[in-house]
Design an enzyme around this catalytic site. Structure first.
Site, PDB file in Angstrom:
ATOM      1  N   ARG A  17      26.414   6.206  -7.168  1.00 33.15           N
ATOM      2  CA  ARG A  17      27.723   6.471  -7.776  1.00 33.15           C
ATOM      3  C   ARG A  17      27.799   7.920  -8.202  1.00 33.15           C
ATOM      4  O   ARG A  17      26.847   8.472  -8.731  1.00 33.15           O
ATOM      5  CB  ARG A  17      27.917   5.586  -9.018  1.00 33.15           C
ATOM      6  CG  ARG A  17      28.048   4.123  -8.697  1.00 33.15           C
ATOM      7  CD  ARG A  17      28.184   3.303  -9.989  1.00 33.15           C
ATOM      8  NE  ARG A  17      27.894   1.907  -9.749  1.00 33.15           N
ATOM      9  CZ  ARG A  17      28.759   1.048  -9.237  1.00 33.15           C
ATOM     10  NH1 ARG A  17      29.978   1.460  -8.933  1.00 33.15           N
ATOM     11  NH2 ARG A  17      28.429  -0.205  -9.034  1.00 33.15           N
ATOM     12  N   LYS A  36      31.358   7.132   1.398  1.00 33.44           N
ATOM     13  CA  LYS A  36      31.746   7.502   0.037  1.00 33.44           C
ATOM     14  C   LYS A  36      33.206   7.107  -0.157  1.00 33.44           C
ATOM     15  O   LYS A  36      34.103   7.690   0.447  1.00 33.44           O
ATOM     16  CB  LYS A  36      31.572   8.999  -0.189  1.00 33.44           C
ATOM     17  CG  LYS A  36      31.847   9.412  -1.610  1.00 33.44           C
ATOM     18  CD  LYS A  36      31.458  10.860  -1.800  1.00 33.44           C
ATOM     19  CE  LYS A  36      31.240  11.205  -3.229  1.00 33.44           C
ATOM     20  NZ  LYS A  36      30.493  12.430  -3.390  1.00 33.44           N
ATOM     21  N   ASP A 130      29.961  23.508  -5.242  1.00 35.60           N
ATOM     22  CA  ASP A 130      29.333  22.610  -6.210  1.00 35.60           C
ATOM     23  C   ASP A 130      27.871  22.360  -5.825  1.00 35.60           C
ATOM     24  O   ASP A 130      27.405  21.222  -5.814  1.00 35.60           O
ATOM     25  CB  ASP A 130      30.119  21.304  -6.294  1.00 35.60           C
ATOM     26  CG  ASP A 130      29.877  20.566  -7.620  1.00 35.60           C
ATOM     27  OD1 ASP A 130      29.393  21.213  -8.575  1.00 35.60           O
ATOM     28  OD2 ASP A 130      30.153  19.363  -7.694  1.00 35.60           O
TER      29      ASP A 130
HETATM   30  N1  LIG Z   1      24.840  10.487   2.821  1.00 30.49           N
HETATM   31  C1  LIG Z   1      24.129   9.828   1.916  1.00 30.49           C
HETATM   32  N2  LIG Z   1      23.066   9.077   2.290  1.00 30.49           N
HETATM   33  C2  LIG Z   1      22.336   8.414   1.371  1.00 30.49           C
HETATM   34  N3  LIG Z   1      22.593   8.425   0.041  1.00 30.49           N
HETATM   35  C3  LIG Z   1      23.632   9.153  -0.388  1.00 30.49           C
HETATM   36  C4  LIG Z   1      24.452   9.882   0.518  1.00 30.49           C
HETATM   37  N4  LIG Z   1      25.406  10.526  -0.202  1.00 30.49           N
HETATM   38  C5  LIG Z   1      25.177  10.208  -1.478  1.00 30.49           C
HETATM   39  N5  LIG Z   1      24.126   9.384  -1.608  1.00 30.49           N
HETATM   40  C6  LIG Z   1      23.590   8.853  -2.871  1.00 30.49           C
HETATM   41  O1  LIG Z   1      24.652   8.365  -3.649  1.00 30.49           O
HETATM   42  C7  LIG Z   1      24.562   8.876  -4.965  1.00 30.49           C
HETATM   43  C8  LIG Z   1      25.912   9.312  -5.446  1.00 30.49           C
HETATM   44  O2  LIG Z   1      26.344  10.381  -4.637  1.00 30.49           O
HETATM   45  P1  LIG Z   1      27.657  11.156  -4.960  1.00 30.49           P
HETATM   46  O3  LIG Z   1      27.757  12.282  -3.996  1.00 30.49           O
HETATM   47  O4  LIG Z   1      28.795  10.211  -5.031  1.00 30.49           O
HETATM   48  O5  LIG Z   1      27.440  11.607  -6.444  1.00 30.49           O
HETATM   49  P2  LIG Z   1      26.781  12.887  -7.091  1.00 30.49           P
HETATM   50  O6  LIG Z   1      26.631  13.966  -6.075  1.00 30.49           O
HETATM   51  O7  LIG Z   1      25.583  12.415  -7.830  1.00 30.49           O
HETATM   52  O8  LIG Z   1      27.852  13.282  -8.149  1.00 30.49           O
HETATM   53  P3  LIG Z   1      29.238  13.986  -7.891  1.00 30.49           P
HETATM   54  O9  LIG Z   1      29.842  13.494  -6.625  1.00 30.49           O
HETATM   55  O10 LIG Z   1      29.968  13.582  -9.070  1.00 30.49           O
HETATM   56  O11 LIG Z   1      28.902  15.429  -7.818  1.00 30.49           O
HETATM   57  C9  LIG Z   1      23.567  10.005  -4.957  1.00 30.49           C
HETATM   58  O12 LIG Z   1      22.610   9.706  -5.903  1.00 30.49           O
HETATM   59  C10 LIG Z   1      22.929  10.017  -3.611  1.00 30.49           C
HETATM   60  O13 LIG Z   1      21.566   9.783  -3.749  1.00 30.49           O
END
Ligand SMILES: Nc1ncnc2c1ncn2[C@@H]1O[C@H](COP(=O)(O)OP(=O)(O)OP(=O)(O)O)[C@@H](O)[C@H]1O
Length: 509
Positions: A17, A36, A130
Site C-alpha cells: 500500500r 497499482k 519523488d
Molecule cells: N512493481 C511492483 N512489484 C512488486 N511490488 C511492488 C511493485 N510496486 C510496488 N510494490 C510494493 O507495493 C508497496 C507499495 O508501493 P507504492 O508504490 O504504492 O507505495 P510507496 O512507494 O511505498 O508509497 P507512495 O506511492 O506513497 O510513494 C511497496 O512497498 C512495494 O514494495
C-alpha cells in the site's frame, strides 16, 4: 478475492500500500504483473483521469532493466490502474528499516543502478520527482551486484506528475517528500532533472549513514536545512566518493552531475570499496535540540491542506509540531492515506519572509548543536551552514568538522566500550538513526484507448535543461495540493476517454 481490472487484467491479492493506492499481485495476457490501483477519490477526479491518458505514452515507453516497467494504464469505470512489471523482492525502505545502513559497496551499487534508470528517463524528458527508498525496488530474482547488493529498479515514474495538475495559477504547494526535496523546489523553481539527482544523492547518503542529511524534526526545519545548510563528509568514506555525493547535493542545480555521469562516477568507485565495512555515523538527534528549532514560523500544511488561500504565511492558525517520520498527508482533504509512511506529502511552499527567516533559525539550530557537541560524550554534528555551491568549505567549517569528528570518535569509543562491556556483537545500525519488460505491445485495454495521447516528454525538462540551470516557473510551484477541491465523484471516467486510443510503446533502451 480476485478482481477484474479492465478486460485484460485480474488482481489477485494486495502486496503493498502507498499513499496513492494499493498494489496488487495480478495477472495479464503476458503473465504475472503488479497492478497499482489508485485510490477512489483520485480515480474519480476528471482532471487526473485526463492526465493519466495523456501521460500514457511517456509512462509506458520507459523500458530499461533499472526501471520498473509500466505495461499499461487502465481506466475502467471507477478503476484507475497502472499495470507494472512485477518485481520479486522488497523496497529499499523496508530493507533499511530492517537492516540499517548498507556496506558502502552495496550502497553505491544500488545508487548506480538508480542513476542508470534516471538517465534513461531524463533522456526521454521525464523527471521522476519523488526518488526515495520507498520507490526503489530490490530485485531478488536477478543475480546480485557488487557487494552482494540486489539489483535496484526505480518505480513510480511519472506518478508525481500525474497527480500534479495545476488547478490555480497561484498554486503554493510543493510536491514530494520532505527529506528528499531539492532546495530549488522549496524556493519555487520548476523541478528539472537535477531534483532527481539531489534526491538520489540523499538516498545514497541515507544508505551509508542510516539517516538523511537534512531530515529530523519539524518539516519546516527539514525544508530550511535543504535551503541553508550543507553537510560535512561522512567519516570513513573515501574522499572521491564523498566528492560525488557533495556535488550532487549542491544547492545550485546546474552544479550537480547528470544522471549518466553520476552512474559512471559511482561505478568507478565500486572496486575500491570492496571489503569496506558499514560506516559508523552518529545521528544528530533532532529531539535533543531546543524548541527554537521548531520556532521558525513555518506551518508546512498551511491553514488547510486544500485550498489556495493566497499567502498562507499571513493568515490561518499555525501549528508547530515536532515530528520525525509521520503519516502521509492525504492528497485530497478528507481522504485517508493508504500508507502510514512519510511519503507523498502536500506541503505549503514557504513564502519569501519564511525563506529569509530560515537563515536565523538555522543559526539557532547550529548554536544548539555545537553546544550539544561540546558536551562531553555527546555525538557530533554532521551539518554545516550551506553556500549556494556545496563543497566550498571555510576554515571555520573545517574546525567545526574537526570538533565533530573528535566528538564522534569519543562517542564511537564509548559505544564500543559499552558494547564490549555488555558482551554485544557490534552491530551496524547507526545509533538513534532513522534506520528506520516488456511493455504491452498488443492493443491496450478496450476501455482505455485515447485520442488525446500527447506525451509530455517533449515539453518536459531534460538533463540538457539541467546544465542550463533552472528557470523560475510562472507563479509558484504546483503540487499535490493543486488537486484538492476537485469534486469527488465527478462524471464517469469513461466519458473522458471515449474514442481514445493508445499508440504502441517506444523502446528507449
Ligand atoms: N512493481 C511492483 N512489484 C512488486 N511490488 C511492488 C511493485 N510496486 C510496488 N510494490 C510494493 O507495493 C508497496 C507499495 O508501493 P507504492 O508504490 O504504492 O507505495 P510507496 O512507494 O511505498 O508509497 P507512495 O506511492 O506513497 O510513494 C511497496 O512497498 C512495494 O514494495
Amino acid at each position: 478475492m480476485a478482481r477484474k481490472i479492465g478486460s485484460r487484467y485480474t488482481a489477485h491479492q494486495v502486496i503493498g500500500r502507498g499513499s496513492a493506492g494499493t498494489v496488487w499481485l495480478g495477472e495479464g495476457p503476458e503473465g504475472p504483473v503488479a497492478i497499482k490501483l489508485l485510490r477512489e477519490d483520485l480515480a474519480s477526479d476528471q482532471v487526473l483521469v485526463g492526465r493519466f491518458v495523456q501521460e500514457r505514452t511517456a509512462l509506458t515507453s520507459l523500458d530499461h532493466p533499472r526501471v520498473v516497467g509500466v505495461h499499461d494504464l487502465v481506466v475502467d469505470g471507477d478503476d484507475l490502474a497502472l499495470v507494472m512489471e512485477l518485481v520479486h523482492g522488497t523496497d529499499l525502505r523496508s530493507r533499511l528499516d530492517r537492516e540499517g545502513p548498507l556496506i558502502p559497496q552495496a550502497a553505491v551499487s544500488i545508487a548506480a543502478d538508480v542513476a542508470e534508470g534516471l538517465a534513461v528517463a531524463h533522456a526521454a524528458g521525464i523527471v521522476h520527482r519523488d526518488v526515495k527508498p520507498e520507490n526503489i525496488l530490490l530485485d531478488q530474482a536477478s543475480s546480485p551486484g557488487p557487494g552482494g547488493a540486489p539489483r535496484a529498479k526505480l518505480s513510480d515514474f511519472g506518478i508525481a506528475r500525474l497527480v500534479d495538475a495545476p488547478r490555480r495559477t497561484r498554486a503554493t504547494r510543493i510536491i514530494g517528500t520532505p527529506d528528499y526535496l531539492a532546495p530549488e523546489v522549496i524556493e519555487g523553481l520548476e523541478p528539472r532533472a537535477a531534483v532527481d539527482i539531489y534526491a538520489l544523492a540523499t538516498v545514497l547518503y541515507e544508505l551509508l549513514a542510516g539517516f538523511t542529511p537534512f531530515g529530523g524534526g519539524h518539516t519546516g526545519a527539514v525544508l530550511r536545512r535543504h535551503v541553508t545548510e550543507s553537510v560535512a563528509p561522512l567519516p570513513g568514506l573515501p574522499e572521491d566518493l564523498w566528492k560525488v555525493i557533495a556535488q550532487c547535493l549542491a544547492k545550485a542545480p546546474a552544479s550537480r552531475l547528470r544522471a549518466t555521469e553520476l552512474a559512471a562516477r559511482l561505478r568507478e568507485q565500486l572496486p575500491s570499496l570492496a571489503g569496506q565495512p558499514v560506516l559508523r555515523v552518529s545521528h544528530p538527534d533532532a529531539s535533543t535540540l531546543p524548541a527554537a528549532e521548531y520556532d521558525d514560523g513555518y506551518d508546512p500544511h498551511g491553514p488547510d491542506d486544500g485550498e489556495d488561500h493566497g499567502d498562507p504565511g499571513r493568515g490561518g492558525t499555525r501549528q508547530r509540531v515536532a515530528r520525525r517520520r509521520g503519516p502521509a498527508v492525504p492528497l485530497v482533504p478528507g481522504a485517508q492515506p493508504d500508507s502510514s509512511r512519510d511519503t507523498h506529502t502536500s506541503l505549503r511552499r514557504p513564502n519569501r519572509e519564511e525563506l529569509a527567516a530560515f537563515a536565523e533559525a538555522s543559526r539557532q539550530e547550529r548554536a544548539a548543536r555545537e553546544a550539544a557537541a561540546a558536551r562531553p560524550g555527546s555525538g557530533s554534528t554532521h551539518r554545516r551552514p550551506g553556500s549556494r555551491r556545496s563543497g566550498a568549505g571555510s576554515s571555520v567549517r573545517r574546525r567545526r568538522l574537526l570538533v565533530g569528528v573528535v566528538a564522534l570518535l569519543v562517542a564511537a569509543g564509548a559505544l564500543g566500550a559499552y558494547k564490549a562491556f555488555a558482551g554485544e556483537n557490534g552491530g551496524a545500525g547507526a545509533p538513534g538513526g532513522d534506520s528506520s519488460n516488456s511493455p504491452s505491445t498488443g492493443p491496450t485495454d478496450g476501455s482505455t484507448d485515447s485520442s488525446t495521447d500527447s506525451p509530455s516528454a517533449g515539453t518536459d525538462p531534460t538533463s540538457t535543461a539541467q546544465a542550463a540551470g533552472p528557470e523560475r516557473a510562472p507563479g509558484t510551484v504546483s503540487g499535490w495540493g493543486a488537486l484538492t477541491g476537485i469534486p469527488v465523484g465527478g462524471p464517469p471516467v469513461a466519458a473522458a476517454l471515449s474514442g481514445s486510443r493508445m499508440p504502441p510503446p517506444v523502446r528507449t533502451a
